[in-house]
Scaffold this motif. Sequence first.
Motif, PDB file in Angstrom:
ATOM      1  N   ASP A  42       0.635   7.891  -6.382  1.00  0.00           N
ATOM      2  CA  ASP A  42      -0.497   7.342  -7.116  1.00  0.00           C
ATOM      3  C   ASP A  42      -0.015   6.093  -7.845  1.00  0.00           C
ATOM      4  OD1 ASP A  42      -2.642   6.713  -8.675  1.00  0.00           O
ATOM      5  OD2 ASP A  42      -2.871   8.692  -9.585  1.00  0.00           O
ATOM      6  N   ARG A  43      -0.438   4.929  -7.387  1.00  0.00           N
ATOM      7  CA  ARG A  43       0.054   3.679  -7.961  1.00  0.00           C
ATOM      8  C   ARG A  43      -0.308   3.543  -9.433  1.00  0.00           C
ATOM      9  NH1 ARG A  43       0.025  -2.182  -4.890  1.00  0.00           N
ATOM     10  NH2 ARG A  43       1.275  -3.286  -6.438  1.00  0.00           N
ATOM     11  N   ALA A  44      -1.353   4.249  -9.877  1.00  0.00           N
ATOM     12  CA  ALA A  44      -1.749   4.187 -11.281  1.00  0.00           C
ATOM     13  C   ALA A  44      -0.658   4.740 -12.193  1.00  0.00           C
ATOM     14  CB  ALA A  44      -3.054   4.950 -11.490  1.00  0.00           C
ATOM     15  N   ASN A  45       0.236   5.571 -11.642  1.00  0.00           N
ATOM     16  CA  ASN A  45       1.328   6.123 -12.439  1.00  0.00           C
ATOM     17  C   ASN A  45       2.484   5.140 -12.609  1.00  0.00           C
ATOM     18  OD1 ASN A  45       0.210   8.703 -12.875  1.00  0.00           O
ATOM     19  ND2 ASN A  45       0.806   9.359 -10.824  1.00  0.00           N
ATOM     20  N   LEU A  46       2.445   4.047 -11.844  1.00  0.00           N
ATOM     21  CA  LEU A  46       3.556   3.100 -11.843  1.00  0.00           C
ATOM     22  C   LEU A  46       3.193   1.860 -12.645  1.00  0.00           C
ATOM     23  CD1 LEU A  46       4.377   3.275  -8.025  1.00  0.00           C
ATOM     24  CD2 LEU A  46       5.611   4.437  -9.868  1.00  0.00           C
ATOM     25  N   ARG A  47       4.137   1.375 -13.461  1.00  0.00           N
ATOM     26  CA  ARG A  47       3.865   0.147 -14.213  1.00  0.00           C
ATOM     27  C   ARG A  47       4.324  -1.089 -13.444  1.00  0.00           C
ATOM     28  NH1 ARG A  47       8.325  -0.353 -19.065  1.00  0.00           N
ATOM     29  NH2 ARG A  47      10.099   0.608 -18.017  1.00  0.00           N
ATOM     30  N   ARG A  74       0.857  -1.186   0.000  1.00  0.00           N
ATOM     31  CA  ARG A  74       0.000   0.000   0.000  1.00  0.00           C
ATOM     32  C   ARG A  74       0.887   1.227   0.000  1.00  0.00           C
ATOM     33  NH1 ARG A  74      -3.542  -0.236   5.088  1.00  0.00           N
ATOM     34  NH2 ARG A  74      -4.241   1.759   4.243  1.00  0.00           N
ATOM     35  N   PRO A  75       0.998   1.940  -1.128  1.00  0.00           N
ATOM     36  CA  PRO A  75       1.898   3.091  -1.188  1.00  0.00           C
ATOM     37  C   PRO A  75       1.403   4.241  -0.325  1.00  0.00           C
ATOM     38  CG  PRO A  75       0.578   2.979  -3.175  1.00  0.00           C
ATOM     39  CD  PRO A  75       0.293   1.729  -2.395  1.00  0.00           C
ATOM     40  N   PRO A  76       2.308   5.121   0.113  1.00  0.00           N
ATOM     41  CA  PRO A  76       1.892   6.332   0.822  1.00  0.00           C
ATOM     42  C   PRO A  76       0.941   7.155  -0.040  1.00  0.00           C
ATOM     43  CG  PRO A  76       4.264   6.022   0.968  1.00  0.00           C
ATOM     44  CD  PRO A  76       3.768   5.021  -0.021  1.00  0.00           C
ATOM     45  N   GLY A  77       0.156   7.981   0.596  1.00  0.00           N
ATOM     46  CA  GLY A  77      -0.826   8.776  -0.117  1.00  0.00           C
ATOM     47  C   GLY A  77      -0.250   9.682  -1.188  1.00  0.00           C
ATOM     48  N   LEU A  78       1.010  10.097  -1.019  1.00  0.00           N
ATOM     49  CA  LEU A  78       1.657  10.946  -2.026  1.00  0.00           C
ATOM     50  C   LEU A  78       1.803  10.245  -3.368  1.00  0.00           C
ATOM     51  CD1 LEU A  78       4.683  12.815  -0.352  1.00  0.00           C
ATOM     52  CD2 LEU A  78       2.792  13.843  -1.615  1.00  0.00           C
TER      53      LEU A  78
END
Length: 362
Positions: free
Chosen positions: A231-236, A225-229
Amino acid sequence: MAPEVILAMAAASRSSVDIGELQDAASKRIAEATGAEAGLVTTGAAAALTLAAAAAIARWDVAKMAALPHAESFPRDILIPRTHRTGYAHALAAAGARLVDIGHNDRGAGAGVRGLEAWEIETALTSSVVAVAAAANVATMGDVAVMAAVCKANRIPLIVDAAAQLPPKENLRRFTTLGADLVAFSGGKALGGPQASGILAGRRDLVASALLQQLDMDVSPETWRPPGLIDRANLRGVPHHGIGRGFKAGKEEIVGLLTALDRFVKADDTAANAALEARLRDIAGQLDGAKVRLVPAAETGRAPVLEIVLPDALAVSARLQRGDPPVHLSERHAARGVLTLDPQVLLPEHDGPLAAALRAVL
């Protein structure tokens, strides 16, 4: 450090937290203080510069994050005006950046009057340039404004090294207001936080990339679960440990830095400088006729200092450092026969022993 900073660090040491969540909370506090979109607690201003360069190079690209500092196969150039090239630029190169000098150093060399001009930056902008870097001080503020304008027009990030530009507290917001995309501050020195702490403040996407390259990434991709800063959608994909992994700030440094930052923002710069000037005048009065000059904050652009004029400044500095107690004065202006006493991080009860040690050598 002030007692409340030490107490906050001690309290943090007895707590268990998720560092990503704590950095998210820190980001909000830093953003409030600096006017930036986001912020990150680092392990010093130099670490902040390395993370800034890594963010400018990699952005959201996890493959680039994994490759750094080996960035030869993709854009990695950072432009630096020759008047801003310092030893701390090595922190930018440590991320894998290739530093490209631009402009002239006529003023520094005493060979002319011209400073950095917009066309000198624009001419050097190529597809391999990922950022422009500035070293802020009283003498270079005009350059920073020019650099910010060119970078904004060309959508290139501007990284500002403002490590020692506090006080005044207005400088917390000054560089962001000018248009800087990432600004590095020291958390120690005048800010009064842990010596192994710093701030990287700026654009949310760049700060998020820097955070991602600093975090412990020994995680399962399925449950991370990434920090709120971030956006996992930006990561492939989920990145591995980044180049900043060795710069991970502990919870004690994060909480101590935030406590010091809050204290610094609420302080009265005018009263603090007046108190420092009074202490410096008292020290000067104990130096038995030594040639001294009190330089006010209005002239230094930061805090008042005491200049001690000597014909053999470096020899005297060496003797002071070998004393008991050893005394370390700034040798920044030793070439013109001046040693500088900056009292910002000295306790008032140290003034007497300091003056005695100076008097014994001078």
